[in-house]
Design an enzyme around this catalytic site. Structure first.
Site, PDB file in Angstrom:
ATOM      1  N   ASN A   1       0.810  -1.232   0.000  1.00 42.71           N
ATOM      2  CA  ASN A   1       0.000   0.000   0.000  1.00 42.71           C
ATOM      3  C   ASN A   1       0.840   1.277   0.000  1.00 42.71           C
ATOM      4  O   ASN A   1       0.409   2.312  -0.499  1.00 42.71           O
ATOM      5  CB  ASN A   1      -1.032  -0.003   1.135  1.00 42.71           C
ATOM      6  CG  ASN A   1      -0.424  -0.037   2.507  1.00 42.71           C
ATOM      7  OD1 ASN A   1       0.731  -0.411   2.689  1.00 42.71           O
ATOM      8  ND2 ASN A   1      -1.205   0.337   3.506  1.00 42.71           N
TER       9      ASN A   1
ATOM     10  N   GLU B   1       4.000  -3.423  12.572  1.00 44.50           N
ATOM     11  CA  GLU B   1       3.045  -2.336  12.309  1.00 44.50           C
ATOM     12  C   GLU B   1       1.886  -3.004  11.576  1.00 44.50           C
ATOM     13  O   GLU B   1       1.975  -3.309  10.395  1.00 44.50           O
ATOM     14  CB  GLU B   1       3.743  -1.259  11.480  1.00 44.50           C
ATOM     15  CG  GLU B   1       3.118   0.102  11.634  1.00 44.50           C
ATOM     16  CD  GLU B   1       2.085   0.337  10.570  1.00 44.50           C
ATOM     17  OE1 GLU B   1       0.900  -0.010  10.834  1.00 44.50           O
ATOM     18  OE2 GLU B   1       2.421   0.848   9.504  1.00 44.50           O
TER      19      GLU B   1
ATOM     20  N   GLU C   1       7.711   3.686  14.617  1.00 46.82           N
ATOM     21  CA  GLU C   1       8.538   4.052  13.478  1.00 46.82           C
ATOM     22  C   GLU C   1       8.522   5.565  13.338  1.00 46.82           C
ATOM     23  O   GLU C   1       7.540   6.214  13.701  1.00 46.82           O
ATOM     24  CB  GLU C   1       8.002   3.391  12.195  1.00 46.82           C
ATOM     25  CG  GLU C   1       8.084   1.864  12.281  1.00 46.82           C
ATOM     26  CD  GLU C   1       7.804   1.153  10.966  1.00 46.82           C
ATOM     27  OE1 GLU C   1       6.825   1.517  10.290  1.00 46.82           O
ATOM     28  OE2 GLU C   1       8.567   0.249  10.616  1.00 46.82           O
TER      29      GLU C   1
ATOM     30  N   CYS D   1      -3.437   1.711   6.765  1.00 48.58           N
ATOM     31  CA  CYS D   1      -3.738   1.129   8.086  1.00 48.58           C
ATOM     32  C   CYS D   1      -4.347   2.162   9.030  1.00 48.58           C
ATOM     33  O   CYS D   1      -5.029   1.796   9.979  1.00 48.58           O
ATOM     34  CB  CYS D   1      -2.466   0.575   8.718  1.00 48.58           C
ATOM     35  SG  CYS D   1      -1.703  -0.669   7.706  1.00 48.58           S
TER      36      CYS D   1
HETATM   37  C1  SIN Z   1       0.122   2.561   6.731  1.00 47.29           C
HETATM   38  O1  SIN Z   1      -0.924   2.437   6.140  1.00 47.29           O
HETATM   39  O2  SIN Z   1       0.570   1.669   7.455  1.00 47.29           O
HETATM   40  C2  SIN Z   1       0.974   3.791   6.608  1.00 47.29           C
HETATM   41  C3  SIN Z   1       0.221   5.011   6.556  1.00 47.29           C
HETATM   42  C4  SIN Z   1       1.073   6.237   6.745  1.00 47.29           C
HETATM   43  O3  SIN Z   1       2.285   6.184   6.973  1.00 47.29           O
HETATM   44  O4  SIN Z   1       0.482   7.301   6.692  1.00 47.29           O
END
Ligand code: SIN
Length: 502
Positions: free
Chosen positions: A170, A268, A476, A302
């Site tokens: 993604n 994550e 992170e 996510c």
């Molecule tokens: C993710 O979907 O895990 C990352 C989203 C983001 O870094 O904004």
């Protein structure tokens, strides 16, 4: 046998129109060499459903060779000064920025997000390299006042060792650099297994890493299937750190495998973000935040809002305003049109979204707009709003990972908090209110690692990103992101009193 050549690209290569065609690689990158597999995997453009090209399908032997290379490169890389490593990382950052549009084109072609969004992701990805190039210089230890007169106590921070990273489709660039930046800055070496759906961005990053001066073996990329490569990366005792971004189910399984060799693990994992709109919220601000949070990357993040909890008094205007904004969305191939929403990653993703919508409608939700894939090629799904959603529906229980806003009404602050926390996930949550007391009360009560307060965009390299509960382990980005790649060594030193040793 040399199989993973460029021959299959044909027109697709021309269509990408890269100013640096050499960024498009189909081989793996191990110990500074480009290597073929015995077979290849197709890479599909989700906007067309057609094959974009192929990539080497590397096996467990290749994964072992990559671990060996990373292991061999570790002593020299970790012995360099942080400043020395930072010079190379800074060059990597500069190269990513200089070639951001080429990287964005590759990213859009294999992942589908609109080109401007892909370009934004590349700059976001580069920001982790820049940040950690600097942060690596600040891996400070400690001097602790001794507990006995003849003792001196020190704490050293040292690189954890060989890191294995498994990254998702993604965010094909940013989820790599959010791990590689701190790992390499800390003095670790890395073996990366990118998603087999989006390998080209990862391989292009390796091209630029080599150009920046990363020594052989410091950064290895092993494209291929998850199972054989994953077995090596989770099982090999030379790998001391395993870091994964992806689904909760897969994360649990990989972490269990890592337990056999007691690796340090960062995860994550999936979210199920509530997006709470109180009656006192600035509704225009809330709708803008909802658009950004829900429909960015077609809802495939996510941290994207998964469940909308809207106070009953403002439900109608909120839904009307959101509907007015998304009904104008341009859907399309980001390489051809100025699209606002791209496709989902594959047919399985479309099926999941369809299943969630059908489940909600069967259980009594109402469809406000969208609800199905549009006519035509590719894996698109219409931006969708459902109202009358309840906590037992799939749109509330699972991550939909698609452009569907499931909305439910609430009446009290306590009810909103209870609904928001009714999930095993704990990654991101959002709330909109102009009441300062409520803002603090609700923020403190939310069982989430990240809270967006009157904003739908929370991601930055300077802040800690990560979840609680079943959404993961570790953070992170930010200074905390470096900790994941450092071990703590306590040194207890005897200092005899003057004359005692004479
Ligand atoms: C993710 O979907 O895990 C990352 C989203 C983001 O870094 O904004």
């Amino acid at each position: 046998m040399t199989i993973s050549t460029f021959q299959d690209f044909g027109d697709a290569r021309q269509a990408l129109n890269l100013s640096r065609p050499d960024l498009l690689r189909t081989q793996g990158y191990i110990d500074g060499e480009w290597v073929d597999g015995l077979d290849v995997l197709d890479v599909i453009n989700p906007a067309t459903g057609k094959r974009l090209g192929v990539v080497a399908d590397l096996d467990d032997e290749a994964a072992e060779a990559a671990v060996a290379a990373a292991h061999a490169a570790l002593p020299a890389w970790s012995a360099r000064t942080a400043k020395d490593r930072a010079v190379i990382l800074r060059r990597w950052f500069d190269l990513m920025c200089a070639h951001a549009w080429d990287l964005a084109r590759l990213l859009t072609a294999e992942q589908g997000k609109p080109l401007s969004e892909a370009h934004g992701e590349v700059l976001y990805a580069a920001s982790f390299i820049e940040w950690f190039a600097e942060e690596g210089k600040r891996a400070y230890g400690e001097v602790i006042p001794g507990h006995q007169q003849d003792k001196r106590l020190f704490v050293l921070r040292q690189p954890v060792g060989v890191v294995a990273a498994v990254t998702p489709w993604n965010f094909p660039a940013a989820m790599i650099t959010r791990k590689a930046g701190p790992a390499l800055a800390a003095g670790c070496t890395m073996v990366l297994k990118p998603s087999d759906l989006t390998p080209y961005t990862a391989l292009a990053l390796a091209v630029l890493g080599e150009e920046a001066g990363l020594p052989k073996g410091v950064f290895n990329v092993v494209p291929g299937q998850a199972e054989p490569i994953g077995r090596v990366l989770t099982g090999d005792p030379r790998v001391r750190k395993f870091t994964f971004t992806g689904s909760t189910a897969v994360g649990k399984m990989l972490a269990a495998r890592c337990a056999q060799t007691v690796k340090s693990v960062s995860l994550e994992l999936g979210g199920n973000a509530p997006f709470i709109v109180f009656a006192d919220a600035d509704l225009e601000q809330a709708v803008t935040g909802a658009l950004a949070s829900k429909y960015r990357n077609s809802g495939q993040t996510c941290v994207c809002a998964n469940r909308f909890l809207v106070h009953r008094d403002v439900l109608e205007p909120f839904v009307a305003a959101l509907r007015a904004r998304i009904e104008g969305f341009v859907l399309g191939d980001g390489l051809k049109v100025d699209a606002q929403q791209g496709p989902l990653i594959n047919p399985a993703a479309v099926d999941k979204v369809r299943r969630h919508v059908a489940d909600a409608l069967a259980k009594g939700a109402s469809l406000v707009t969208g609800g199905e894939p549009p006519e035509g090629d590719g894996y698109f799904f219409q931006p969708t709003i459902l109202t009358g959603v309840t906590a037992d529906m799939l749109v509330c229980r699972e991550e939909t990972f698609g452009p569907v806003a499931g909305i439910m009404a609430f009446d009290t602050e306590a009810q909103a908090i209870a609904l928001a926390n009714d999930s095993a996930a704990g990654l991101a949550a959002y709330l909109y209110t102009r009441d300062l007391g409520r803002a603090w009360r609700v923020t403190e009560a939310l069982e989430y690692g990240i809270v967006g307060l009157n904003t739908g965009i929370i991601s930055t390299e300077v802040a800690p990103f990560g979840g609680i509960k079943e959404s993961g382990i570790g953070r992170e980005g930010s200074r905390h992101g470096l900790d994941e790649y450092l071990e703590t060594k306590f040194v207890c030193m005897a200092v005899p009193a003057a004359g005692a040793s004479a």
